[in-house]
Design an enzyme around this catalytic site. Structure first.
Site, PDB file in Angstrom:
ATOM      1  N   HIS A 176      41.755  94.893  25.412  1.00 14.38           N
ATOM      2  CA  HIS A 176      40.842  94.887  26.557  1.00 14.38           C
ATOM      3  C   HIS A 176      39.571  94.097  26.261  1.00 14.38           C
ATOM      4  O   HIS A 176      38.682  94.051  27.111  1.00 14.38           O
ATOM      5  CB  HIS A 176      40.477  96.325  26.897  1.00 14.38           C
ATOM      6  CG  HIS A 176      39.920  97.062  25.710  1.00 14.38           C
ATOM      7  ND1 HIS A 176      40.716  97.520  24.688  1.00 14.38           N
ATOM      8  CD2 HIS A 176      38.649  97.356  25.358  1.00 14.38           C
ATOM      9  CE1 HIS A 176      39.961  98.093  23.756  1.00 14.38           C
ATOM     10  NE2 HIS A 176      38.700  98.002  24.147  1.00 14.38           N
ATOM     11  N   ASP A 232      45.503  95.733  31.446  1.00 13.70           N
ATOM     12  CA  ASP A 232      44.537  95.060  30.572  1.00 13.70           C
ATOM     13  C   ASP A 232      45.143  93.841  29.878  1.00 13.70           C
ATOM     14  O   ASP A 232      46.260  93.414  30.217  1.00 13.70           O
ATOM     15  CB  ASP A 232      43.958  96.048  29.542  1.00 13.70           C
ATOM     16  CG  ASP A 232      44.954  96.415  28.450  1.00 13.70           C
ATOM     17  OD1 ASP A 232      46.162  96.371  28.719  1.00 13.70           O
ATOM     18  OD2 ASP A 232      44.527  96.735  27.320  1.00 13.70           O
TER      19      ASP A 232
HETATM   20  C1  VG1 Z   1      39.490 102.281  22.759  1.00 11.24           C
HETATM   21  C2  VG1 Z   1      39.845 103.509  23.575  1.00 11.24           C
HETATM   22  C3  VG1 Z   1      41.059 104.200  22.980  1.00 11.24           C
HETATM   23  C4  VG1 Z   1      42.214 103.200  22.871  1.00 11.24           C
HETATM   24  C5  VG1 Z   1      41.775 101.970  22.085  1.00 11.24           C
HETATM   25  C6  VG1 Z   1      42.846 100.904  22.055  1.00 11.24           C
HETATM   26  O1  VG1 Z   1      39.159 102.663  21.446  1.00 11.24           O
HETATM   27  O2  VG1 Z   1      38.754 104.387  23.659  1.00 11.24           O
HETATM   28  O3  VG1 Z   1      41.401 105.292  23.788  1.00 11.24           O
HETATM   29  O4  VG1 Z   1      43.311 103.798  22.232  1.00 11.24           O
HETATM   30  O5  VG1 Z   1      40.621 101.408  22.706  1.00 11.24           O
HETATM   31  O6  VG1 Z   1      43.136 100.487  23.332  1.00 11.24           O
HETATM   32  P1  VG1 Z   1      37.639 102.792  20.934  1.00 11.24           P
HETATM   33  O7  VG1 Z   1      37.746 103.102  19.476  1.00 11.24           O
HETATM   34  O8  VG1 Z   1      36.952 101.493  21.262  1.00 11.24           O
HETATM   35  O9  VG1 Z   1      37.061 103.916  21.737  1.00 11.24           O
HETATM   36  V1  VG1 Z   1      43.614  98.891  23.653  1.00 11.24           V
HETATM   37  O10 VG1 Z   1      44.033  98.833  25.193  1.00 11.24           O
HETATM   38  O11 VG1 Z   1      43.731  98.289  22.145  1.00 11.24           O
HETATM   39  O12 VG1 Z   1      45.006  98.699  23.795  1.00 11.24           O
HETATM   40 CO    CO Z   2      45.364  97.228  25.528  1.00  4.59          CO
END
Ligand code: VG1
Ligand code: CO
Length: 547
Positions: free
Chosen positions: A115, A278
């Protein structure tokens, strides 16, 4: 095709343990041998690859093509029997997971910063998934990290780039590289889970969906399935072509970034449903006409009605949610008489529960839902699940959510992100909170008369399957009425630190407070300020993103 052995110029530290892959600015990845160092550390840690298959693909962002050519050469030098790579270098994260499982591959490499924004000024990322199709567990990422600090020899090939834009087979050294259709295997998996005839009939009856793929990798999957197979009218999927810079969009599907979709869903002639995914298409946002679905509620709705979907008709073994995700799904699980697991943030923690058959559906508050069909969260899957439910129940998106609220009450929920804070300030805030923890339980609250703090801790998780322990996964403060505050630092950002404050308050009567979650949560927001001095430490008056 001679093998090429070169000296690593310097050991670049790889992915820090506990984070979702190695994510850095593109300019960092463009340093000579930076990516090579990580890939070599990975291959040094993995056992012999002879006879093994590796899956490789990415979300198409800037640097994807360069990275894939490097990885293919290094995989051939490692001695894989076969590498499957998506056409054009394209594979969504859930598609990689599905391919690993379908082909019995020993693992896969996903190129994405998910994302995070893309383009030459944006972010790039790489992560390794293991043979169950899921993100490598901490034991593996820690080994890769340690190895990344001492890599001195890089093994590659002296060979030209392979043509990745046409399907076909190539031989690299002794490795067969197959360029595959990125969508076909994934589409087959979806056909086996959902009632495609019912969804087709839904679209035929005039149901309108707007799917915003945000110029990221979900586009080809959504277009092939929704428009190609399920009869949704052309134009249902917008921003459907993956672009190297996502066309300037920030493919993090939430109401703040997917503003165009939100605006369409607020119009008088809005479609029946809106959806977005995303960068790597593992996240999803679901909207109804003039209505936003909180991701935590989305998980609860899917769980409550799962038996209406062919792939889950036999019922759920259990459900799992990340700790900061609201407790809406807990109430559904209680009603269904199935276990509900609470894990730290990050999909890798769901893997053991899914493998052991203890959980069937999983979800996170960050717009991620998924099931045991793969070992990643899955954006397109979630949209098909909602469509299947709408077709099976005859209820609209808001009707499904409001029915949940009537049965279980409503969890008012919000996440406040404070981005780009100096790391020391963020650490100091967390440290300050941790020091207070022992003194908090029992404290009466002026912000919320009649309530006390029931529990205050730094969440630690013992994996019920393998017994591994993960400490310091977020400070949580639970009040006597079950309301919660959670504070943790992001592990996916690339600039400074991001503080995430999660707020939850359950109301048995969903009509109280109207629809505005921020209003319902105001006393908790005030309490968070008192306890953590958020403004002082972040230097910010307001969160940079509120979802
Ligand atoms: C964020 C989100 C988490 C998710 C991670 C990967 O992590 O809060 O819920 O698993 O992104 O998502 P953080 O540590 O920034 O809070 V992504 O769409 O890599 O696919
Ligand atoms: Co993602």
């Amino acid at each position: 095709m001679p093998l090429l052995i070169t000296q690593a110029t310097q050991p670049y530290p790889g992915q820090r343990p506990g984070t979702s892959g190695l994510r850095k600015k593109v300019s960092v990845f463009q340093q000579p041998r930076y990516l090579d160092n990580f890939v070599q550390a990975l291959f040094d840690v993995l056992p012999d690859a002879s006879g093994q298959t590796l899956v490789v693909g990415g979300d198409g962002r800037y640097h994807n093509r360069v990275a894939i050519q490097t990885i293919l050469r290094m995989a051939a030098a490692k001695g894989y029997a076969c590498v499957l790579v998506g056409q054009g270098g394209i594979l969504s994260t859930p598609a990689v997971s599905a391919l690993i499982r379908h082909h019995g591959a020993s693992g896969g490499i996903v190129l994405s910063a998910s994302h995070n924004p893309g383009g030459p000024e944006g972010d790039f990322g790489i992560k390794y998934n293991i043979g169950n199709g899921g993100p490598a567990p901490e034991s593996v990422t820690e080994a890769i990290y340690r190895r990344s600090l001492e890599v001195n020899t890089l093994h590659s090939l002296d060979s030209p780039d392979l043509p990745l834009d046409t399907l076909g087979r190539h031989t690299l050294h002794h490795t067969e590289v197959e360029v595959i259709d990125p969508v076909a295997n994934y589409a087959e998996l979806m056909r086996g889970l959902f009632d495609f005839d019912a969804i087709r009939a839904l679209f035929a009856s005039g149901f309108r969906l707007r799917y915003d793929a945000m110029n990221a990798v979900g586009g080809p999957y959504a277009k092939a399935l929704l428009e190609g197979e399920l009869g949704a009218p052309a134009g249902t999927v917008v921003n459907a072509v993956p672009l190297e810079d996502f066309g300037g969009l920030h493919p993090d599907p939430n109401p703040v970034n997917a503003t165009d979709l939100v605006e369409h869903m607020a119009r008088p002639d809005a479609p029946d449903m809106g959806a977005a995914s995303d960068g790597d298409a593992d996240r999803n946002m679901i909207l109804g006409r003039h209505f936003a679905v909180s991701p935590s509620d989305s998980l609860a709705v899917l769980a409550a009605h799962a038996t209406r979907v062919p792939g889950y008709a036999r019922g759920l073994q259990g459900v799992a949610r990340s700790m900061p995700t609201s407790t809406a799904v807990d109430r559904v699980a209680r009603r269904l008489g199935i276990p509900c697991f609470e894990t730290p943030t990050g999909w890798k923690f769901f893997g053991n529960l899914l493998d052991a058959g203890r959980a069937t559906l999983c979800g996170e508050e960050s717009y991620g839902t998924g099931s045991d069909h793969v070992r990643e969260k899955d954006g397109v899957w979630a949209v098909l699940f909602w469509l299947n439910l709408i077709a099976a129940t005859g209820q609209s998106v808001p009707e499904l959510v409001q029915a949940l609220w009537r049965t279980d009450g409503r969890c008012f929920y919000s996440r406040h992100d404070y981005e780009g804070i100096a790391s020391e300030r963020a650490e100091a805030l967390m440290q300050g909170l941790r020091e207070q923890l022992p003194s908090l339980p029992g404290r009466a609250l002026t912000e919320l008369p009649g309530q006390t703090i029931a529990l205050a801790d730094d969440f630690a998780y013992t994996d019920p399957v393998d017994g591994s322990v993960s400490q310091r996964q977020g400070v949580r403060i639970v009040l006597s009425d079950g309301s919660r505050l959670v504070f943790r630092l992001s592990g996916t950002g690339t600039e400074g630190a991001t503080l995430r404050l999660y707020l939850e308050r359950h109301e048995a009567d969903p009509a109280r407070h109207g629809l505005d979650a921020q209003l319902a949560l105001a006393p908790l927001i005030a309490l968070a300020e008192t306890l953590a001095r958020v403004r002082h430490f972040t230097g910010m008056e307001q969160p940079s993103v509120t979802t």
